[in-house]
Design a protein around this motif. Sequence first.
Motif, PDB file in Angstrom:
ATOM      1  N   ALA A 265       0.857  -1.185   0.000  1.00 32.72           N
ATOM      2  CA  ALA A 265       0.000   0.000   0.000  1.00 32.72           C
ATOM      3  C   ALA A 265       0.889   1.230   0.000  1.00 32.72           C
ATOM      4  N   ASP A 266       0.499   2.268  -0.720  1.00 25.06           N
ATOM      5  CA  ASP A 266       1.270   3.510  -0.734  1.00 25.06           C
ATOM      6  C   ASP A 266       0.322   4.694  -0.818  1.00 25.06           C
ATOM      7  N   TYR A 267       0.757   5.825  -0.287  1.00 30.42           N
ATOM      8  CA  TYR A 267      -0.112   7.008  -0.230  1.00 30.42           C
ATOM      9  C   TYR A 267       0.748   8.265  -0.250  1.00 30.42           C
ATOM     10  N   THR A 268       0.294   9.277  -0.982  1.00 36.86           N
ATOM     11  CA  THR A 268       0.948  10.579  -1.018  1.00 36.86           C
ATOM     12  C   THR A 268       0.039  11.610  -0.358  1.00 36.86           C
ATOM     13  N   PHE A 269       0.517  12.233   0.704  1.00 34.73           N
ATOM     14  CA  PHE A 269      -0.259  13.247   1.432  1.00 34.73           C
ATOM     15  C   PHE A 269      -0.257  14.566   0.663  1.00 34.73           C
ATOM     16  N   PRO A 270      -1.175  15.457   0.992  1.00 38.90           N
ATOM     17  CA  PRO A 270      -1.225  16.753   0.303  1.00 38.90           C
ATOM     18  C   PRO A 270       0.073  17.539   0.392  1.00 38.90           C
ATOM     19  N   ASN A 271       0.868  17.329   1.453  1.00 42.18           N
ATOM     20  CA  ASN A 271       2.137  18.060   1.577  1.00 42.18           C
ATOM     21  C   ASN A 271       3.286  17.359   0.859  1.00 42.18           C
ATOM     22  N   SER A 272       2.968  16.323   0.036  1.00 37.55           N
ATOM     23  CA  SER A 272       3.921  15.573  -0.794  1.00 37.55           C
ATOM     24  C   SER A 272       4.705  14.514  -0.029  1.00 37.55           C
ATOM     25  N   LEU A 273       4.374  14.283   1.233  1.00 38.06           N
ATOM     26  CA  LEU A 273       4.975  13.171   1.957  1.00 38.06           C
ATOM     27  C   LEU A 273       4.437  11.858   1.395  1.00 38.06           C
ATOM     28  N   TYR A 274       5.348  10.958   1.039  1.00 36.22           N
ATOM     29  CA  TYR A 274       4.974   9.684   0.442  1.00 36.22           C
ATOM     30  C   TYR A 274       5.348   8.554   1.389  1.00 36.22           C
ATOM     31  N   ILE A 275       4.402   7.630   1.627  1.00 36.88           N
ATOM     32  CA  ILE A 275       4.681   6.469   2.465  1.00 36.88           C
ATOM     33  C   ILE A 275       4.309   5.204   1.701  1.00 36.88           C
TER      34      ILE A 275
END
Length: 386
Positions: A265-275
């Motif tokens: 699973a991966d996700y990019t937050f609005p502040n461009s932090l990617y996990i």
Amino acid sequence: MKRLVFLIGFLLPLLAGAQQAVSFSGYVKELFMYYQPEQQIPGLDRDNLTTNTIHNRLNFKWYPSDQLTVVAEMRNRLLFGSLIREYPAYQSVVDVDNGYFDLSFVPAQGKGWFMHSMFDRAYLDWVSGNWQITAGRQRVNWGMNLVWNPNDLFNSYSYFDFDYEERPGTDALRIQYYTGMTSSAELVYQIGENDDEMALAGLYRFSQWNYDIQFIGGWVGTDYIIGTGWAGNIKGAGFRGEITHFIPKNDEVDSEMATVASISADYTFPNSLYIHTSVLYNSHGQKGNAGGMDPFLNNKLSAKYLSLAQYSLFAQASYPVTPLLSASLSGIANPNDGSWYFGPAFTYSLQNNLELMATGQLFFGDQGTEFGDIGQLLFGRLKWSF
């Protein structure tokens, strides 16, 4: 002889078509490595090793017609440093070609250094209507996950080999038929010296419920295989998975039944932090200490042997600190033996085509565990693309 015949037959049309439409690109990199082994290396009167690798890549494409593309790509590396000087046999580790045609060679060498060249792409690509046929050394990428790919049957790669972005290729014939805008079927035949080195497998890919889904089947080496993979999202987060089941073709071969699966699973937050997180399961992996992982040499790596452990856990976070500087932290853990890997990385863009990177591969654990006997590696790289 196979190498000579292949190169002559492939390069002559390229030279003959030099006046046709062509494209040329590549890069030059300088990679420095510092290696601190976990234990003193027998016979070595020092506790660290270094290498420098000057790496040049050349990508050539010729378009003799609207339907046909001819591709030749090679990597050339000059390696020197205490690792090569102290271990002259390291040259034989690098000069390895796992394909049917041996397109790997050492054009020059000396005391404490050598140059290695290899064609890792050399193929003809023909497209007509819904059909696409590719013959030669190519990358057959069936993987859908970002770290571990049980569906990537033909040219598996190691996550730790970060300096090889293009990934390895395979000598094969690939036939693809596009059944729709988001669906296709393909058949791949990999040539080899005998049945245990050959492969014949098919894939069908389609889209449903906002997911890309695929099914694979056939035989690879000593095993029959069947599997599936998917890629989609759940509330904006990427959700991917791959499962492949391996069944030995007969009881006489040196193989075992196994199931290999990975989910991520991966996700990019609005502040461009990617996990990004991922889990790998090997039914035939070690339940206890899984010592034996070699960061330099892993010839047994395949879709069936992606890890020595039964379970592996991965996590990563990356963030663009500035428009020019990005930072990343990644880690892999073996929950069965308690060993783990930690990889910090920083990349800075000096110019549009000039990049500086610093990274580490830090391994921890008790003796005999998967990562416990390796040590620490530090890298610095300068890359210029053209």
